[in-house]
Write a protein that holds these residues in place. Structure first.
Motif, short mmCIF file in Angstrom:
data_model
loop_
_atom_site.label_atom_id
_atom_site.label_comp_id
_atom_site.label_asym_id
_atom_site.label_seq_id
_atom_site.Cartn_x
_atom_site.Cartn_y
_atom_site.Cartn_z
N MET A 69 1.91 -8.79 -0.91
CA MET A 69 2.75 -9.58 -0.02
C MET A 69 2.52 -9.21 1.44
O MET A 69 2.47 -10.08 2.30
CB MET A 69 4.22 -9.37 -0.39
CG MET A 69 4.63 -10.04 -1.68
SD MET A 69 6.40 -9.96 -2.00
CE MET A 69 6.59 -8.22 -2.37
N SER A 70 2.43 -7.90 1.73
CA SER A 70 2.22 -7.48 3.11
C SER A 70 0.89 -8.02 3.64
O SER A 70 0.77 -8.35 4.82
CB SER A 70 2.27 -5.96 3.22
OG SER A 70 1.28 -5.35 2.42
N ALA A 71 -0.13 -8.13 2.77
CA ALA A 71 -1.43 -8.64 3.19
C ALA A 71 -1.34 -10.11 3.60
O ALA A 71 -1.98 -10.54 4.56
CB ALA A 71 -2.45 -8.46 2.07
N LYS A 72 -0.53 -10.90 2.88
CA LYS A 72 -0.38 -12.31 3.21
C LYS A 72 0.30 -12.50 4.56
O LYS A 72 -0.04 -13.40 5.32
CB LYS A 72 0.42 -13.02 2.11
CG LYS A 72 -0.35 -13.19 0.81
CD LYS A 72 0.46 -13.99 -0.20
CE LYS A 72 -0.34 -14.20 -1.49
NZ LYS A 72 0.44 -14.98 -2.49
N ILE A 73 1.28 -11.65 4.85
CA ILE A 73 1.95 -11.74 6.15
C ILE A 73 0.99 -11.40 7.27
O ILE A 73 0.95 -12.05 8.31
CB ILE A 73 3.18 -10.81 6.18
CG1 ILE A 73 4.23 -11.31 5.18
CG2 ILE A 73 3.79 -10.77 7.58
CD1 ILE A 73 5.40 -10.40 5.01
N ALA A 74 0.18 -10.35 7.06
CA ALA A 74 -0.82 -9.98 8.06
C ALA A 74 -1.81 -11.11 8.28
O ALA A 74 -2.20 -11.39 9.42
CB ALA A 74 -1.56 -8.72 7.60
N GLU A 75 -2.20 -11.79 7.20
CA GLU A 75 -3.11 -12.93 7.32
C GLU A 75 -2.48 -14.04 8.14
O GLU A 75 -3.14 -14.66 8.98
CB GLU A 75 -3.48 -13.44 5.93
CG GLU A 75 -4.48 -14.58 5.92
CD GLU A 75 -4.80 -15.06 4.51
OE1 GLU A 75 -5.36 -16.16 4.38
OE2 GLU A 75 -4.49 -14.32 3.55
N GLY A 76 -1.18 -14.28 7.92
CA GLY A 76 -0.48 -15.30 8.69
C GLY A 76 -0.39 -14.95 10.17
O GLY A 76 -0.53 -15.83 11.03
N ILE A 77 -0.17 -13.68 10.47
CA ILE A 77 -0.10 -13.24 11.86
C ILE A 77 -1.45 -13.41 12.54
O ILE A 77 -1.56 -13.83 13.69
CB ILE A 77 0.37 -11.77 11.94
CG1 ILE A 77 1.84 -11.67 11.51
CG2 ILE A 77 0.20 -11.21 13.35
CD1 ILE A 77 2.34 -10.25 11.38
N TYR B 238 -5.97 -0.21 0.23
CA TYR B 238 -4.61 -0.63 -0.09
C TYR B 238 -4.59 -1.99 -0.79
O TYR B 238 -3.83 -2.19 -1.74
CB TYR B 238 -3.75 -0.68 1.18
CG TYR B 238 -2.31 -1.02 0.92
CD1 TYR B 238 -1.41 -0.05 0.48
CD2 TYR B 238 -1.84 -2.32 1.08
CE1 TYR B 238 -0.08 -0.36 0.22
CE2 TYR B 238 -0.51 -2.64 0.83
CZ TYR B 238 0.36 -1.65 0.39
OH TYR B 238 1.66 -1.97 0.13
N ASN B 239 -5.42 -2.91 -0.32
CA ASN B 239 -5.43 -4.27 -0.88
C ASN B 239 -6.61 -4.51 -1.81
O ASN B 239 -6.99 -5.65 -2.07
CB ASN B 239 -5.46 -5.30 0.26
CG ASN B 239 -4.20 -5.25 1.11
OD1 ASN B 239 -3.10 -5.33 0.59
ND2 ASN B 239 -4.37 -5.09 2.42
N VAL B 240 -7.19 -3.43 -2.32
CA VAL B 240 -8.39 -3.54 -3.15
C VAL B 240 -8.15 -2.88 -4.51
O VAL B 240 -7.51 -1.84 -4.59
CB VAL B 240 -9.60 -2.86 -2.47
CG1 VAL B 240 -10.84 -2.95 -3.35
CG2 VAL B 240 -9.87 -3.48 -1.11
#
Length: 376
Positions: free
Chosen positions: A1-9, A216-218
């Motif tokens: 979830m945190s990765a998706k927010i970072a992608e949106g930013i 972290y995301n892998v």
């Protein structure tokens, strides 16, 4: 979830947000804050529980509370401003610009609390406290319902609460600038902070978990062969053959040696939680055999095998064995240590904890060929 927010930013077009007070461009920003505001009540309640439970300094909680409040207020102000009522909007902009209590000092206080900067929040910050709480649940040997998959999911869920705050603080800070370059700078600072949080979280993971996750995301490829050396005497490693599970001198396990090599049969899980373990000797699962008769009527105990019923036993029953893989915070000779807690029962079914392999194991793939070099 945190990765998706970072992608949106990262994809955020900051232009429409810059100089909003002067340009009165309320369409896109108003919609964005209306969307954010819908989540503020839940976010605020979750953060309050999380931060207070972790004994956070009041300064940190106040900063989180103010950013949450301002996000909701901004949505209301922009909606009014579209109707020509901008008094509340002007008041909020003045509040956000305050050099002593506005968005920038509040963001600084929040960041110090999240990271443990300057010794705040016991020096470990939100990241450290999340790990301590969740790892205490993970390492319970008699709980088959909380595994490393739960640990990683819960960790990211909680970290996402902090990332949402950073996102909202970014949007608030962009609204009070008239400089696009400054807005882009703050956008990049926000992304750097998120990356820093994720890196700190990753570094707090148990070493064996990091062995299975390159970042972290892998998540690394799941089809991988491992050896398990006995932690307190690494001359020996886990070994399965036709007869029983024994310790084999680990020198004998160098090079191709399928009896000493194992993989996790993950199914749909990204990581080994409650998992079946397969031997490279025929890619067979580790099973539990019980004999009713041995050597003229003597009752037997249990035995773990992979390659069919051992010939020295009498009448046999066969049952599935599921392991709870627990990565520990310890290492031995730079090899991460794990527990392989044995449970009788099929994965996803009813479990009965046993105590067959309760020693600590050093998990290692040095010298293990990953290609299917031979058919065993």
């Amino acid at each position: 979830m945190s990765a998706k927010i970072a992608e949106g930013i990262a994809k955020l077009a900051v232009g429409p947000l810059v100089g909003i007070m002067k340009k009165q461009m309320f369409g896109e920003p108003a919609d964005k804050f209306a969307e954010l505001a819908r989540d503020q009540k839940t976010l605020g309640e979750e953060l309050k529980v999380l931060l207070i439970q972790q004994h956070y300094e009041k300064l940190t909680w106040d900063a989180a509370n103010m950013i949450t409040f301002w996000t909701k207020w901004m949505a209301e102000c922009l909606e009014k401003a579209k109707k020509g009522e901008d008094q509340d909007f002007q008041e909020l902009m003045t509040t956000l610009r305050s050099s002593s209590s506005g968005i920038h000092p509040q963001l600084h206080s929040l960041w110090a609390g999240l990271t443990g900067e300057n010794g705040l929040c016991n020096g470990i910050g939100l990241v450290g406290s999340i790990h301590e709480e969740l790892f205490a649940k993970l390492k319970k040997e008699d709980d088959p319902n909380y595994t490393v998959n739960n640990y990683v999911q819960d960790y990211d869920y909680r970290l996402t609460r902090a990332v949402i705050l950073l996102q909202n603080a970014l949007l608030l800070s962009i609204l009070i600038t008239n400089d696009i370059d400054e807005a882009k700078k703050r956008q990049q600072e926000c992304l750097t902070r998120i990356e820093t949080l994720q890196t700190k979280a990753y570094n707090s993971f148990p070493p064996a978990l990091r062995l299975l996750k390159a970042g972290y995301n892998v998540v690394n490829p799941t089809y991988h062969w491992w050896r398990f050396l006995q932690a307190d005497d690494r001359r020996y490693c886990l070994y399965f053959s036709k007869r029983n599970s024994i310790r084999l001198p680990s020198d004998n396990g160098r090079g191709p040696c399928p009896e000493t090599e194992f993989r996790f049969d993950l199914g749909s899980d990204p990581l080994p939680g409650m998992v079946t373990i397969r031997s490279r000797l025929g890619d067979r699962p580790i099973l539990h055999y019980t004999s009713t008769v041995i050597f003229g009527g003597t009752s037997s105990g249990l035995a773990l095998h992979t390659s069919g019923p051992p010939s020295f036993l009498g009448s046999l029953s066969e049952r599935a064995v599921t392991f709870k893989w627990i990565p520990l915070m310890e290492t031995a000779d730079n090899m991460p240590l794990v527990l392989l807690i044995t449970y009788e029962g099929e994965k996803g079914g009813q479990y009965k904890k046993e105590n067959w392999l309760s020693t600590k194991w050093a998990m290692n793939d040095t010298g293990v060929w990953q290609s299917d070099y031979l058919q065993w």
